[in-house]
Design a protein around this motif. Structure first.
Motif, mmCIF file in Angstrom:
data_model
loop_
_atom_site.group_PDB
_atom_site.id
_atom_site.type_symbol
_atom_site.label_atom_id
_atom_site.label_comp_id
_atom_site.label_asym_id
_atom_site.label_seq_id
_atom_site.Cartn_x
_atom_site.Cartn_y
_atom_site.Cartn_z
ATOM 1 N N PRO A 68 34.926 78.542 4.145
ATOM 2 C CA PRO A 68 35.059 80.000 4.107
ATOM 3 C C PRO A 68 36.163 80.477 5.047
ATOM 4 C CG PRO A 68 32.775 79.353 4.510
ATOM 5 C CD PRO A 68 33.620 78.107 4.612
ATOM 6 N N ALA A 69 36.732 81.611 4.719
ATOM 7 C CA ALA A 69 37.731 82.232 5.590
ATOM 8 C C ALA A 69 37.043 82.795 6.818
ATOM 9 C CB ALA A 69 38.464 83.342 4.845
ATOM 10 N N PHE B 297 47.092 84.007 7.104
ATOM 11 C CA PHE B 297 47.216 84.653 5.791
ATOM 12 C C PHE B 297 48.381 85.635 5.788
ATOM 13 C CE2 PHE B 297 42.327 84.288 5.187
ATOM 14 C CZ PHE B 297 42.450 82.969 4.820
ATOM 15 N N THR B 298 48.492 86.425 6.857
ATOM 16 C CA THR B 298 49.566 87.419 6.958
ATOM 17 C C THR B 298 50.932 86.732 6.912
ATOM 18 O OG1 THR B 298 48.108 88.835 8.279
ATOM 19 C CG2 THR B 298 50.445 89.350 8.323
ATOM 20 N N GLU C 207 45.339 93.004 6.112
ATOM 21 C CA GLU C 207 44.591 91.747 5.968
ATOM 22 C C GLU C 207 43.202 91.860 6.583
ATOM 23 O OE1 GLU C 207 44.857 88.471 4.593
ATOM 24 O OE2 GLU C 207 46.313 89.579 3.422
ATOM 25 N N GLU C 208 43.092 92.561 7.715
ATOM 26 C CA GLU C 208 41.778 92.753 8.336
ATOM 27 C C GLU C 208 40.874 93.579 7.435
ATOM 28 O OE1 GLU C 208 42.819 94.365 12.159
ATOM 29 O OE2 GLU C 208 43.292 92.372 12.982
ATOM 30 N N ASP D 145 36.284 93.574 3.548
ATOM 31 C CA ASP D 145 35.801 93.748 2.173
ATOM 32 C C ASP D 145 35.307 92.415 1.606
ATOM 33 O OD1 ASP D 145 35.477 95.524 -0.167
ATOM 34 O OD2 ASP D 145 36.987 94.198 -1.060
ATOM 35 N N LEU D 146 36.044 91.353 1.883
ATOM 36 C CA LEU D 146 35.654 90.018 1.424
ATOM 37 C C LEU D 146 34.252 89.668 1.897
ATOM 38 C CD1 LEU D 146 36.251 87.062 0.374
ATOM 39 C CD2 LEU D 146 37.211 86.644 2.647
#
Length: 193
Positions: free
Chosen positions: A18-19, A27-28, A51-52, A57-58
């Motif tokens: 998982p992230a 990721f950025t 990204e945050e 949301d993820l």
């Protein structure tokens, strides 16, 4: 003698995890690279703040309507990309797949193919999905080759569906069904050490 750790979602050379919030700078960086973004739907770089927000949301949807993973190398735990099953429809047993190798120095080494096999085993073997599809730009020949290699077939074309660099491009829809995946010759990821 120390026991070797066996990740749950693993292939021979990669595993999926998982992230974590600590992945956001990576990721950025990946999404700011024009070479990486060419195969994705990125029109501009993402900020760390964006990204945050995406990460928050993820966390609300992980394990419900999507499963997002970081692709890591098994030999050194280094993250090299990401993959996901998104828009999971539990009633109809379908989902969309997305993948990207963010570390361009790791392209063309088969890591994306291995990660896709793990993700498909997870989708069909654990989530009981019946159909997994994806969308790919007509100009992304490398990705199309990988998708065909793991068993996806062309299902249709959305003509001129994507506008990029001053012109429209076709978007191909590819899919694979659970019985097609089951018949595909490959090592089952849960059987690997």
């Amino acid at each position: 003698m120390a026991q070797v750790r066996r990740p749950i979602l693993r292939a021979e050379r990669v595993y999926l995890r998982p992230a974590e919030r600590a992945d956001i700078p990576t990721f950025t960086e990946w999404l700011a690279d024009a070479t990486v973004g060419e195969g994705l739907a990125n029109r501009a770089p993402w900020s760390r703040v964006a990204e945050e927000g995406w990460f928050d949301d993820l966390q609300q949807h992980q394990g419900k309507t999507m499963w997002h993973f970081v692709i890591c190398l098994r030999d050194d735990d280094r993250p090299i990309g990401f993959c996901a099953l998104e828009s999971i429809d539990h009633v109809n047993g379908s989902s969309e797949l997305g993948i990207g190798i963010g570390e361009t120095t790791e392209w063309d080494k088969g890591y994306g193919t291995e990660a896709m096999r793990v993700l498909l085993d997870f989708g069909f073997g654990e989530l009981r999905l019946h159909r997994i599809c994806l969308h790919v730009f007509e100009f992304n020949a490398r990705a199309i080759h990988v998708y065909e290699q793991v068993g996806f077939t062309h299902e249709g074309t959305k003509r001129d569906a994507y506008y990029r660099h001053g012109r429209h491009h076709d978007m191909h829809v590819m899919g694979i069904l659970a019985d097609e995946w089951a018949a595909h010759e490959r090592p089952r990821t849960w059987e690997l050490d």
